[in-house]
Design an enzyme around this catalytic site. Sequence first.
Site: not given
Length: 241
Positions: A44-47
């Site tokens: 998953s994109d952590k941003t």
Amino acid sequence: VPEGLLATVTVSLTLTAQRMAIKKVLVKNLEAVETLGSTNVIASDKTGTLTQNIMTVQHIWYDGGVKLANGLGEGVADQKSATMQYVRNCISLCTTATFIDEEEEKNNVPFQQRKFSGDASEGALIKYIEPHLRASGTGIVQERKKNKIRFKLPFNSTNKFMLHICEQGEEKPHILWMKGAPERIWSRCNTILIDGKEKKKDEYKAEYDKGLFTLMNNGERVLGLCYTELPADKYPSDFKY
């Protein structure tokens, strides 16, 4: 193929989707249930989840060593050094991010807290250098006006760098500023700037590798900076890029 197979699979996936809905997992496509059931790892994109998409400049590698970007005392980047002057120039002229709130300027809001337009990494860069430029009587806006951009190549995932070709004045040649992935910058350079003077880069390869891997192992995003003056006989002041 059993004629009841399709109905059985559909009902099975529907029941699974219903159980997932109870756990607040929305399934838009039933086939996704089967795929999810075969998944071992989800990336998953952590941003926005683990981070806030806020970046700051922490360290600078120049003159053969890693320095703290801010602070006082030994081990902190010397803003008066000749090399740092080129660092500030490159950040000023090879970025497109800008501060956007005039009220913050009037109220002297600290630069690290100001709103900006542009990429998060460029926002971190301009927030870092603007106070130092102001201390020397100038600023990013003034530098960009004084050194007009003649050509720009935006960053893309293939090149992994961006470049701007700028004027330096009527009597001086155009200058090319570039920033991007360190390996792309390093491979395009023949020399390295040490104490404001050009040296053969191979002599500093070990220091470069050590500094690069130190920053990367700390989880920091690393950008390389470089420049070159274009020969005036090949690129006169009216040259069309």
